[in-house]
Every structure is written in C-alpha cells, then in structure tokens.
Design a protein around this motif. Structure first.
Motif, PDB file in Angstrom:
ATOM      1  N   GLN A  70      29.528  14.074  56.261  1.00 40.48           N
ATOM      2  CA  GLN A  70      28.373  13.493  56.699  1.00 40.48           C
ATOM      3  C   GLN A  70      27.861  12.339  56.041  1.00 40.48           C
ATOM      4  O   GLN A  70      28.396  11.754  54.885  1.00 40.48           O
ATOM      5  N   PRO A  71      28.066  10.984  56.415  1.00 41.89           N
ATOM      6  CA  PRO A  71      27.281  10.154  55.621  1.00 41.89           C
ATOM      7  C   PRO A  71      26.559   9.823  55.529  1.00 41.89           C
ATOM      8  O   PRO A  71      25.084   9.799  54.715  1.00 41.89           O
ATOM      9  N   GLY A  72      26.911   8.930  54.599  1.00 42.46           N
ATOM     10  CA  GLY A  72      26.031   8.743  53.255  1.00 42.46           C
ATOM     11  C   GLY A  72      26.323  10.005  52.100  1.00 42.46           C
ATOM     12  O   GLY A  72      25.552  10.368  51.384  1.00 42.46           O
ATOM     13  N   TYR A  73      26.645  11.100  52.338  1.00 43.30           N
ATOM     14  CA  TYR A  73      27.165  12.466  51.766  1.00 43.30           C
ATOM     15  C   TYR A  73      27.212  12.239  49.823  1.00 43.30           C
ATOM     16  O   TYR A  73      28.226  11.669  49.414  1.00 43.30           O
ATOM     17  N   PRO A  74      25.883  12.250  49.015  1.00 37.30           N
ATOM     18  CA  PRO A  74      26.367  11.745  47.415  1.00 37.30           C
ATOM     19  C   PRO A  74      27.150  13.082  46.923  1.00 37.30           C
ATOM     20  O   PRO A  74      26.644  13.603  45.778  1.00 37.30           O
ATOM     21  N   ALA A  75      28.659  13.173  46.957  1.00 43.05           N
ATOM     22  CA  ALA A  75      29.198  13.917  46.122  1.00 43.05           C
ATOM     23  C   ALA A  75      29.520  14.319  45.175  1.00 43.05           C
ATOM     24  O   ALA A  75      29.468  14.750  43.909  1.00 43.05           O
ATOM     25  N   GLU A  76      29.612  12.799  44.401  1.00 46.44           N
ATOM     26  CA  GLU A  76      29.284  12.162  42.936  1.00 46.44           C
ATOM     27  C   GLU A  76      27.948  12.980  42.268  1.00 46.44           C
ATOM     28  O   GLU A  76      28.263  13.312  40.844  1.00 46.44           O
ATOM     29  N   ILE A  77      26.818  13.153  42.917  1.00 44.68           N
ATOM     30  CA  ILE A  77      25.878  13.717  42.530  1.00 44.68           C
ATOM     31  C   ILE A  77      26.128  15.281  41.397  1.00 44.68           C
ATOM     32  O   ILE A  77      25.767  15.350  40.808  1.00 44.68           O
ATOM     33  N   VAL A  78      26.782  16.099  42.683  1.00 44.60           N
ATOM     34  CA  VAL A  78      27.389  17.098  42.730  1.00 44.60           C
ATOM     35  C   VAL A  78      28.528  17.103  41.417  1.00 44.60           C
ATOM     36  O   VAL A  78      28.093  17.718  40.167  1.00 44.60           O
ATOM     37  N   GLU A  79      28.905  16.923  41.258  1.00 40.99           N
ATOM     38  CA  GLU A  79      30.281  16.327  40.592  1.00 40.99           C
ATOM     39  C   GLU A  79      29.717  15.525  38.996  1.00 40.99           C
ATOM     40  O   GLU A  79      30.432  16.551  38.021  1.00 40.99           O
ATOM     41  N   ARG A  80      28.866  15.015  39.146  1.00 37.83           N
ATOM     42  CA  ARG A  80      28.661  14.686  37.538  1.00 37.83           C
ATOM     43  C   ARG A  80      27.744  16.079  37.659  1.00 37.83           C
ATOM     44  O   ARG A  80      28.150  16.282  35.998  1.00 37.83           O
ATOM     45  N   HIS A  81      26.702  16.671  37.909  1.00 38.35           N
ATOM     46  CA  HIS A  81      26.637  18.147  37.499  1.00 38.35           C
ATOM     47  C   HIS A  81      27.685  19.284  37.027  1.00 38.35           C
ATOM     48  O   HIS A  81      27.857  19.859  35.921  1.00 38.35           O
ATOM     49  N   PHE A  82      28.767  19.389  37.786  1.00 41.87           N
ATOM     50  CA  PHE A  82      29.493  19.993  37.328  1.00 41.87           C
ATOM     51  C   PHE A  82      30.738  19.889  35.881  1.00 41.87           C
ATOM     52  O   PHE A  82      30.333  20.494  35.009  1.00 41.87           O
ATOM     53  N   GLN A  83      30.224  18.334  35.661  1.00 37.98           N
ATOM     54  CA  GLN A  83      30.802  17.781  34.374  1.00 37.98           C
ATOM     55  C   GLN A  83      29.883  18.406  32.771  1.00 37.98           C
ATOM     56  O   GLN A  83      30.365  18.116  32.401  1.00 37.98           O
ATOM     57  N   ALA A  84      28.869  17.980  33.857  1.00 37.61           N
ATOM     58  CA  ALA A  84      27.760  17.829  32.706  1.00 37.61           C
ATOM     59  C   ALA A  84      27.853  19.184  32.242  1.00 37.61           C
ATOM     60  O   ALA A  84      27.632  19.674  30.732  1.00 37.61           O
ATOM     61  N   VAL A  85      27.852  20.058  33.032  1.00 40.08           N
ATOM     62  CA  VAL A  85      27.917  22.163  32.673  1.00 40.08           C
ATOM     63  C   VAL A  85      28.807  22.365  31.951  1.00 40.08           C
ATOM     64  O   VAL A  85      29.395  23.758  31.363  1.00 40.08           O
ATOM     65  N   GLY A  86      30.250  21.661  32.193  1.00 44.53           N
ATOM     66  CA  GLY A  86      30.925  22.085  31.448  1.00 44.53           C
ATOM     67  C   GLY A  86      31.695  23.061  32.106  1.00 44.53           C
ATOM     68  O   GLY A  86      32.774  23.635  31.941  1.00 44.53           O
ATOM     69  N   VAL A  87      31.831  23.361  33.360  1.00 44.73           N
ATOM     70  CA  VAL A  87      32.326  24.007  34.146  1.00 44.73           C
ATOM     71  C   VAL A  87      34.283  23.729  34.950  1.00 44.73           C
ATOM     72  O   VAL A  87      33.574  22.175  35.380  1.00 44.73           O
ATOM     73  N   PRO A  88      34.954  23.872  35.460  1.00 42.49           N
ATOM     74  CA  PRO A  88      36.834  23.691  36.091  1.00 42.49           C
ATOM     75  C   PRO A  88      35.638  23.662  37.961  1.00 42.49           C
ATOM     76  O   PRO A  88      35.079  24.655  37.938  1.00 42.49           O
ATOM     77  N   TYR A  89      36.337  22.102  37.748  1.00 45.29           N
ATOM     78  CA  TYR A  89      36.128  22.215  38.986  1.00 45.29           C
ATOM     79  C   TYR A  89      37.009  21.968  40.447  1.00 45.29           C
ATOM     80  O   TYR A  89      37.566  20.947  39.569  1.00 45.29           O
ATOM     81  N   ARG A  90      36.777  21.600  41.235  1.00 45.76           N
ATOM     82  CA  ARG A  90      37.985  20.871  42.631  1.00 45.76           C
ATOM     83  C   ARG A  90      36.357  20.364  43.107  1.00 45.76           C
ATOM     84  O   ARG A  90      35.632  21.148  43.580  1.00 45.76           O
TER      85      ARG A  90
END
Length: 287
Positions: A70-90
């Motif tokens: 989707q145009p402008g989808y802010p995937a980096e927002i979700v990725e930062r959350h994963f990093q903040a809570v310390g969960v393994p992610y893809r």
C-alpha cells in the motif's frame, strides 16, 4: 492494581482459557504471530509474550509483519515496536495491493480478496520460517459479527474457528483472543500506546456489511449488555435437535445411537414442573 494491570489480567485470563479449551499452544511450538499494526495484533503479541514467560510448556514466538505494498505503508513503525519489545521478527513485503486493485472493481469491497492474498503469503512464510502455527488477532466481537454475517448474508451458521487446520495440511491457524472483548483490547492498546497503523485500503470504504453488523450489535448491546457474550456462548452451546441440518442430525444419531430429535437439555417432567411453577406464581394470568 491500576486499570492497565486489571485490563491485562482480564485479557490474559481470557487468552489462557482459550489456549486451554482448544489446545492452541503445545510444547515445542514455533508460533508465527501475524502483526498488522492494529490494536488486536499488537495486543495478541503482548499477551503471548507474557504467557511465554509463565506457561508450563516451552514455545517460541516469531512476529511477522506483511507490507502489502500500500502506498505510504509505514512498516518501519511496526519494526521499531518489534525491536523495542525484544521479540524475534521478520518483515515481509509482497505487492498484493496492485493485485487487489486489478481484481476488484472500483467501489466494491476489497477485504475478501485482500485477506485471501494475505493469508496465502502468511501460509507460505510460516513453512519457510519453520513455524508450525500461525496466531491471528481475531477476538470475540469478530467471531459474533462473523456469525451474524454468515447467517444473514450466506445462509450458514458458522463463525471463525479458534483452531483451524489449513486445507493444504501445512499450517494450523489459532485465534487465542477468541474469548477477549474488543472493548478491552481497544482500551488496553490505548493505555499501552501501541503505535497503531491504520488500514487505508479497506478502512475507508463505506457501507461495509461488517460495519453495519457491528453497528447493530452496538445498538443491541446498549439495550442489553450481555448480547455479545450471549452470542459467543451460543457458539459453544449448539442444540442439533433444534436446527434443520439433516446431515448434523444423522451424525448425532450415528455417534450417540439415540433419536436426534430428543432434546438433551429438557424433558417432559422438567417442562411440566416449570409450567406449574409459573402458573402458581401467576405468570399464566391475563393482564
């Protein structure tokens, strides 16, 4: 105990009960948690991480976010959350957005096609990433809305199962939030300040059937707060003798060896006693 702690405790209790009732998590599971960036999936991830710390079985979690182009989808927002809570992610990227736009005529609902494509991507990703289960964030309100949608528009009594074996035999889909109320999830997500990412592809479409059913349930719940809970209970208390599914009645007869039209919950003596009691109380008098 503050309000956030009480909400978390209530949600944890509902999630743990669903996991126990439907055997959603087992020892050695590797569970893909599909996180869209919405309140439901953020809450699901949080609760599973908490349960992982205290559960009597060992299981692994892998948070997965799918950018559908989707145009402008802010995937980096979700990725930062994963990093903040310390969960393994893809982080996955598949351009299903252009496919949806190509297949769905202008003005028509995109949700069915979009969700089907998303499900296919997640199914394949789960196998590639070595996950034996996929956890989705559907909650109690999703289940009861789907029940009404199916009955009203498809002529079938069905909803979202808490545990589903995919037709291809490769995946098991689980819904640990199936007992959790949407209002509790919304309040918890707000209190936790989860970085919500709205779905602009389908969220802006007017007159969706699900929105109409949601509004109907909200109106009924304002009159009788137990409506949604009663509908959820109805999914767990099916009385085949009072339905018209001949195939189901035959299955009941074959499994039990008894007349499927006999109501297991009532008998003539009980009905007679109840009627006599009502008459004695004056319930049968004309007014």
């Amino acid at each position: 105990m503050n309000d956030v702690a009480r909400l978390e405790k209530r949600l944890l209790r509902a999630t743990a009960r669903a996991i126990t009732d439907f055997e959603l998590v087992g020892d050695g599971d590797r569970i893909m948690v599909a996180v869209s960036g919405g309140k439901d999936s953020y809450t699901l991830l949080h609760l599973l991480m908490r349960l992982q710390q205290r559960a009597p079985v060992r299981f692994d979690l892998l948070a997965v976010n799918l950018d559908q182009g989707q145009p402008g989808y802010p995937a980096e927002i979700v990725e930062r959350h994963f990093q903040a809570v310390g969960v393994p992610y893809r982080m996955l990227h598949r351009d299903t957005y252009s496919v949806v736009r190509r297949l769905v005529p202008e003005g028509k609902t995109t949700c069915p096609v979009c969700s089907r494509l998303r499900r296919g991507v997640l199914y394949n990703a789960a196998v590639e990433l070595g996950c034996n289960k996929i956890a989705l964030g559907h909650h109690r309100d999703d289940l009861v809305e789907t029940l009404l949608l199916s009955a009203l528009y498809s002529g079938a009594l069905k909803s979202m199962p808490p545990r589903l074996h995919a037709q291809d035999g490769r995946n098991i889909v689980v819904r640990p939030l199936c007992y959790a109320a949407e209002e509790d999830i919304a309040a918890f997500a707000t209190a936790m300040a989860f970085p919500i990412v709205p779905c602009d592809l389908c969220g802006s479409q007017p007159n969706l059937r699900r929105k109409r059913v949601k509004a109907l349930l909200a109106e009924l719940s304002a009159e009788h707060p137990a409506v949604k809970g009663n509908l959820l209970n109805a999914l767990a208390h099916v009385v085949p003798s009072h339905l018209l599914d001949r195939g189901l009645l035959r299955q009941v007869a074959a499994a039990t060896g008894r007349d499927p039209w006999i109501d297991a919950d009532e008998d003539e003596d009980a009905c007679g006693a109840e009627a006599a009691a009502l008459v004695a109380l004056g319930a049968g008098e004309r007014r």
